[in-house]
Design an enzyme around this catalytic site. Structure first.
Site, PDB file in Angstrom:
ATOM      1  CB  THR A  62       7.979   7.519   3.606  1.00  0.00           C
ATOM      2  OG1 THR A  62       6.656   7.011   3.654  1.00  0.00           O
ATOM      3  CG2 THR A  62       7.966   8.989   3.255  1.00  0.00           C
ATOM      4  CE  LYS A  66       8.307   2.678   3.192  1.00  0.00           C
ATOM      5  NZ  LYS A  66       7.459   1.961   4.153  1.00  0.00           N
ATOM      6  CG  ASN A  87      11.915   1.511   7.037  1.00  0.00           C
ATOM      7  OD1 ASN A  87      12.981   0.937   7.206  1.00  0.00           O
ATOM      8  ND2 ASN A  87      11.021   1.670   7.997  1.00  0.00           N
ATOM      9  CB  ALA A 131       2.256  -2.069   3.214  1.00  0.00           C
ATOM     10  NE  ARG A 152      -8.267  -5.416  -5.375  1.00  0.00           N
ATOM     11  CZ  ARG A 152      -8.181  -4.100  -5.384  1.00  0.00           C
ATOM     12  NH1 ARG A 152      -9.248  -3.370  -5.085  1.00  0.00           N
ATOM     13  NH2 ARG A 152      -7.057  -3.480  -5.685  1.00  0.00           N
TER      14      ARG A 152
HETATM   15  P1  ATR Z   1       1.372  -0.706  -0.623  1.00  0.00           P
HETATM   16  O1  ATR Z   1       2.788  -0.333  -0.939  1.00  0.00           O
HETATM   17  O2  ATR Z   1       0.658   0.285   0.243  1.00  0.00           O
HETATM   18  O3  ATR Z   1       1.255  -2.094  -0.128  1.00  0.00           O
HETATM   19  P2  ATR Z   1       0.509  -1.623  -3.190  1.00  0.00           P
HETATM   20  O4  ATR Z   1       1.820  -2.294  -3.401  1.00  0.00           O
HETATM   21  O5  ATR Z   1      -0.116  -0.882  -4.334  1.00  0.00           O
HETATM   22  O6  ATR Z   1       0.598  -0.578  -2.013  1.00  0.00           O
HETATM   23  O7  ATR Z   1      -0.517  -2.739  -2.651  1.00  0.00           O
HETATM   24  C1  ATR Z   1      -1.813  -2.413  -2.265  1.00  0.00           C
HETATM   25  C2  ATR Z   1      -2.463  -3.663  -1.652  1.00  0.00           C
HETATM   26  O8  ATR Z   1      -3.770  -3.306  -1.183  1.00  0.00           O
HETATM   27  C3  ATR Z   1      -2.673  -4.808  -2.618  1.00  0.00           C
HETATM   28  O9  ATR Z   1      -2.598  -6.028  -1.928  1.00  0.00           O
HETATM   29  C4  ATR Z   1      -4.100  -4.536  -3.121  1.00  0.00           C
HETATM   30  O10 ATR Z   1      -4.756  -5.670  -3.637  1.00  0.00           O
HETATM   31  P3  ATR Z   1      -4.496  -6.098  -5.196  1.00  0.00           P
HETATM   32  O11 ATR Z   1      -3.148  -6.741  -5.216  1.00  0.00           O
HETATM   33  O12 ATR Z   1      -5.597  -7.039  -5.509  1.00  0.00           O
HETATM   34  O13 ATR Z   1      -4.546  -4.814  -5.985  1.00  0.00           O
HETATM   35  C5  ATR Z   1      -4.751  -4.117  -1.834  1.00  0.00           C
HETATM   36  N1  ATR Z   1      -5.978  -3.319  -1.994  1.00  0.00           N
HETATM   37  C6  ATR Z   1      -6.079  -2.002  -2.304  1.00  0.00           C
HETATM   38  N2  ATR Z   1      -7.365  -1.606  -2.330  1.00  0.00           N
HETATM   39  C7  ATR Z   1      -8.109  -2.705  -2.018  1.00  0.00           C
HETATM   40  C8  ATR Z   1      -9.514  -2.947  -1.871  1.00  0.00           C
HETATM   41  N3  ATR Z   1     -10.431  -1.973  -2.056  1.00  0.00           N
HETATM   42  N4  ATR Z   1      -9.909  -4.210  -1.552  1.00  0.00           N
HETATM   43  C9  ATR Z   1      -9.011  -5.197  -1.373  1.00  0.00           C
HETATM   44  N5  ATR Z   1      -7.674  -5.027  -1.487  1.00  0.00           N
HETATM   45  C10 ATR Z   1      -7.230  -3.800  -1.812  1.00  0.00           C
END
Ligand code: ATR
Length: 271
Positions: A62, A66, A87, A131, A152
């Site tokens: 986890t 990963k 995973n 994810a 975003r």
């Molecule tokens: P994970 O492994 O949990 O997917 P990550 O690779 O850091 O973590 O990705 C986080 C995702 O959540 C991204 O798509 C991020 O958007 P950005 O690519 O624009 O950063 C999104 N995310 C996190 N907080 C957010 C928020 N407050 N609003 C919209 N998207 C968010």
């Protein structure tokens, strides 16, 4: 001799994997022990090798390991290779097999537990991080009518669109770009719920009878699920079903037996 398995991560104290796998082992009468291992941030490979030396048969991996697990594996399943994240590790004959059961867990939760076919549906996946990436291939394999990724940072969604283009058609862009469209299944694969935040979805995104699915879970409904409910989504689901189903898929890889998941999902919801 009792076979040993573990989940490895940092942090790991709150992992539900030992509880789930111990319940699976009891139910299927498998003689195994499953523990949680906290690895230092720079000590993942050392800890895995220690566990292999001690006779460990397999591991769940986890956050935040990963990607390292993907690099460590000597053989990869197609779904782990494409997700670029692992995973589940299986140790056998000096080989380290890397798999990724997250996407299969999500798809099985939606189709079997929530009784909602994915085939022919309009799907919106929110997020383009690790994810989200892990669930794209298994969702595309279900042949949805339309598959969209909103993020975003739209460039990241477009990069995923390019990368997965051979597996199916993907529409990608910012949340705003999907203004005026509605979807049957909207999956929150962002980490926004961790900070009680909500991506800026345009109005009208939930089609009549839509399922809103948050890959995260918490004791109270996430901000996304509350919003989805206000916006008229008919079905709401958090990530507990996916968590149990990805575990069942790992268990199957290790033991060639598929445990029943319904009771453990119910048990975890009530605790
Ligand atoms: P994970 O492994 O949990 O997917 P990550 O690779 O850091 O973590 O990705 C986080 C995702 O959540 C991204 O798509 C991020 O958007 P950005 O690519 O624009 O950063 C999104 N995310 C996190 N907080 C957010 C928020 N407050 N609003 C919209 N998207 C968010």
């Amino acid at each position: 001799m009792t076979d040993r398995y573990a989940v490895i991560g940092n942090p790991i104290a709150h992992s539900k994997s030992p509880l789930i796998h111990t319940a699976f082992a009891k139910q299927t009468r498998q003689d195994l022990h499953y523990e949680a291992i906290l690895a230092p941030l720079d000590g993942f490979i050392t800890r895995v090798n220690d566990f292999i030396r001690q006779g460990g048969k397999g591991m769940n991996v986890t956050v935040p390991f990963k990607l390292e697990a993907h690099q460590l594996a000597t053989t990869l399943t197609e779904r782990a290779d494409i997700a670029q994240a692992v995973n589940t590790l299986k140790f056998e004959n000096d080989q380290i097999l890397g798999d990724n059961t997250d996407g299969a867990g999500l798809v099985r939760d939606i189709i079997v537990n929530l009784n909602m076919p994915v085939t022919g549906k309009r799907i919106l996946l929110m997020g383009a991080g690790g994810a989200a990436r892990g669930v794209i291939l298994p969702l595309l394999q279900q042949k949805p009518a339309l598959f969209a990724i909103a993020n975003r940072t739209p460039e990241k969604a477009l990069a995923l669109q390019n990368q997965f283009t051979q597996y199916g058609q993907i529409n990608a862009g910012s949340y705003n770009q999907f203004s005026g469209q509605s979807f049957d299944i909207i999956i929150n694969g962002t980490s926004a719920s961790l900070n009680d935040a909500l991506p800026e979805l345009p109005p009208g995104i939930f089609a009549t009878g839509a399922l809103a699915y948050d890959m995260m879970y918490s004791a109270d409904p996430t901000r996304f699920l509350k919003y989805a409910s206000q916006q008229g989504a008919k079905h709401l689901a958090d990530g507990i079903g996916m968590l149990v189903e990805q575990a069942a898929e790992s268990f199957y890889l290790w033991r060639s037996i598929r445990p029943e998941t319904k009771d453990i999902i119910t048990h975890m919801r009530s605790n």
